[in-house]
Design a protein around this motif. Structure first.
Motif, PDB file in Angstrom:
ATOM      1  N   ILE A 125       1.295  22.416  15.171  1.00  0.00           N
ATOM      2  CA  ILE A 125       2.120  23.117  15.777  1.00  0.00           C
ATOM      3  C   ILE A 125       2.092  22.559  17.396  1.00  0.00           C
ATOM      4  O   ILE A 125       3.095  22.720  18.053  1.00  0.00           O
ATOM      5  N   ARG A 126       0.801  21.952  17.911  1.00  0.00           N
ATOM      6  CA  ARG A 126       0.837  21.407  19.427  1.00  0.00           C
ATOM      7  C   ARG A 126       1.816  20.434  19.282  1.00  0.00           C
ATOM      8  O   ARG A 126       2.547  20.429  20.319  1.00  0.00           O
ATOM      9  N   THR A 127       1.938  19.546  18.342  1.00  0.00           N
ATOM     10  CA  THR A 127       2.763  18.459  18.239  1.00  0.00           C
ATOM     11  C   THR A 127       4.180  19.138  18.322  1.00  0.00           C
ATOM     12  O   THR A 127       5.265  18.515  19.057  1.00  0.00           O
ATOM     13  N   GLU A 128       4.255  20.107  17.413  1.00  0.00           N
ATOM     14  CA  GLU A 128       5.765  20.692  17.340  1.00  0.00           C
ATOM     15  C   GLU A 128       6.238  21.405  18.476  1.00  0.00           C
ATOM     16  O   GLU A 128       7.486  21.151  19.086  1.00  0.00           O
ATOM     17  N   ILE A 129       5.316  21.905  19.158  1.00  0.00           N
ATOM     18  CA  ILE A 129       5.570  22.667  20.429  1.00  0.00           C
ATOM     19  C   ILE A 129       6.104  21.556  21.658  1.00  0.00           C
ATOM     20  O   ILE A 129       6.819  21.778  22.324  1.00  0.00           O
ATOM     21  N   ARG A 157      -1.360  18.307  28.636  1.00  0.00           N
ATOM     22  CA  ARG A 157      -2.053  19.089  29.679  1.00  0.00           C
ATOM     23  C   ARG A 157      -1.694  20.574  29.755  1.00  0.00           C
ATOM     24  O   ARG A 157      -2.393  21.339  30.072  1.00  0.00           O
ATOM     25  N   PHE A 158      -0.282  20.616  29.547  1.00  0.00           N
ATOM     26  CA  PHE A 158       0.335  22.023  29.758  1.00  0.00           C
ATOM     27  C   PHE A 158      -0.371  23.035  28.638  1.00  0.00           C
ATOM     28  O   PHE A 158      -0.708  24.164  28.743  1.00  0.00           O
ATOM     29  N   LEU A 159      -0.617  22.293  27.412  1.00  0.00           N
ATOM     30  CA  LEU A 159      -0.826  23.188  26.280  1.00  0.00           C
ATOM     31  C   LEU A 159      -2.582  23.338  26.442  1.00  0.00           C
ATOM     32  O   LEU A 159      -2.887  24.509  26.093  1.00  0.00           O
ATOM     33  N   ASP A 160      -2.989  22.619  26.958  1.00  0.00           N
ATOM     34  CA  ASP A 160      -4.704  22.616  27.222  1.00  0.00           C
ATOM     35  C   ASP A 160      -5.032  23.880  28.057  1.00  0.00           C
ATOM     36  O   ASP A 160      -5.743  24.701  27.977  1.00  0.00           O
ATOM     37  N   GLU A 161      -4.021  23.889  29.363  1.00  0.00           N
ATOM     38  CA  GLU A 161      -4.042  24.992  30.256  1.00  0.00           C
ATOM     39  C   GLU A 161      -3.563  26.154  29.781  1.00  0.00           C
ATOM     40  O   GLU A 161      -4.276  27.278  29.890  1.00  0.00           O
ATOM     41  N   LEU A 162      -2.810  26.160  28.867  1.00  0.00           N
ATOM     42  CA  LEU A 162      -2.235  27.482  27.999  1.00  0.00           C
ATOM     43  C   LEU A 162      -3.419  28.087  27.366  1.00  0.00           C
ATOM     44  O   LEU A 162      -3.628  29.200  27.185  1.00  0.00           O
ATOM     45  N   GLU A 163      -3.824  27.268  26.698  1.00  0.00           N
ATOM     46  CA  GLU A 163      -5.153  27.468  25.709  1.00  0.00           C
ATOM     47  C   GLU A 163      -6.154  28.052  26.433  1.00  0.00           C
ATOM     48  O   GLU A 163      -6.700  29.072  25.953  1.00  0.00           O
ATOM     49  N   ASN A 164      -6.528  27.356  27.573  1.00  0.00           N
ATOM     50  CA  ASN A 164      -7.578  28.034  28.286  1.00  0.00           C
ATOM     51  C   ASN A 164      -7.443  29.196  28.993  1.00  0.00           C
ATOM     52  O   ASN A 164      -8.149  30.281  29.032  1.00  0.00           O
ATOM     53  N   ARG A 165      -6.160  29.791  29.253  1.00  0.00           N
ATOM     54  CA  ARG A 165      -5.780  31.225  29.836  1.00  0.00           C
ATOM     55  C   ARG A 165      -5.988  31.973  28.677  1.00  0.00           C
ATOM     56  O   ARG A 165      -6.203  33.109  29.000  1.00  0.00           O
ATOM     57  N   THR A 166      -5.558  31.856  27.366  1.00  0.00           N
ATOM     58  CA  THR A 166      -5.667  32.677  26.542  1.00  0.00           C
ATOM     59  C   THR A 166      -7.016  32.939  25.977  1.00  0.00           C
ATOM     60  O   THR A 166      -7.553  33.891  25.412  1.00  0.00           O
ATOM     61  N   VAL A 167      -8.075  31.849  26.344  1.00  0.00           N
ATOM     62  CA  VAL A 167      -9.438  32.001  25.604  1.00  0.00           C
ATOM     63  C   VAL A 167     -10.007  32.644  26.786  1.00  0.00           C
ATOM     64  O   VAL A 167     -10.957  33.471  26.630  1.00  0.00           O
ATOM     65  N   SER A 168      -9.889  32.633  28.103  1.00  0.00           N
ATOM     66  CA  SER A 168     -10.558  33.410  29.187  1.00  0.00           C
ATOM     67  C   SER A 168     -10.149  34.707  29.290  1.00  0.00           C
ATOM     68  O   SER A 168      -9.956  35.698  29.089  1.00  0.00           O
TER      69      SER A 168
END
Length: 168
Positions: A125-129, A157-168
């Motif tokens: 999904i990450r690759t596809e996104i 980097r964008f996806l890592d930031e997005l993932e960190n926001r949903t985890v927090s």
């Protein structure tokens, strides 16, 4: 002629002598044989009765032994049934424990497979996104951004930031 006093006196004497001889023969020869035969028969009857009583006593003894053996066999059978029940319960417990261990193992393997599939799905999904977002950004800008995005890792980097926001 008088029947009480016969004319010939020798006839009553001959009759008396014949009677005495017959009485002697019967008394000395036949009576002892008859008594002996009767005694043998009495002994046989008494012996038969005694043997029958002995046989009855032996039958009672054998019957008592039979009942004792039968009771002992019943006790042994009860013990064997109880042991079989205990062994059956033990075997069921062992099989249940094995089944639970195998179930835990299968559940653990399934969780691991699910986690691996999840990770693979996230990576795909990450690759596809990343590809879709690069295509979309390129359409918005009007240029192809695929080369620049690959070199800079902006999408990652964008996806890592997005993932960190949903985890927090």
């Amino acid at each position: 002629m008088n029947p009480l006093f016969p004319d010939n006196y020798y006839e009553p004497v001959i009759g008396l002598v014949t009677f005495l001889i017959t009485l002697f023969v019967v008394g000395k020869l036949l009576v002892p044989r008859l008594q002996k035969t009767l005694a043998e028969r009495a002994d046989a009857i008494d012996g038969g009765i005694m043997r029958a009583e002995e046989a009855q006593a032996e039958v009672r003894n054998l019957q008592r032994q039979y009942h004792e053996l039968l009771e002992e066999a019943r006790r042994e059978a009860a013990l064997l049934r109880e042991e079989a029940r205990e062994q059956g319960a033990q075997i069921r417990a062992e099989l249940r424990a094995q089944a639970q261990a195998e179930a835990r193992h299968l559940i653990g393997a399934a969780h691991a497979q699910i986690e691996a599939d999840r990770q693979a799905a996230f990576a795909q999904i990450r690759t596809e996104i990343g590809r879709l977002s690069t295509d979309l950004a390129g359409r918005i800008i009007g240029e192809s951004l695929e080369e620049d995005v690959r070199h800079t890792g902006i999408v990652e980097r964008f996806l890592d930031e997005l993932e960190n926001r949903t985890v927090s």
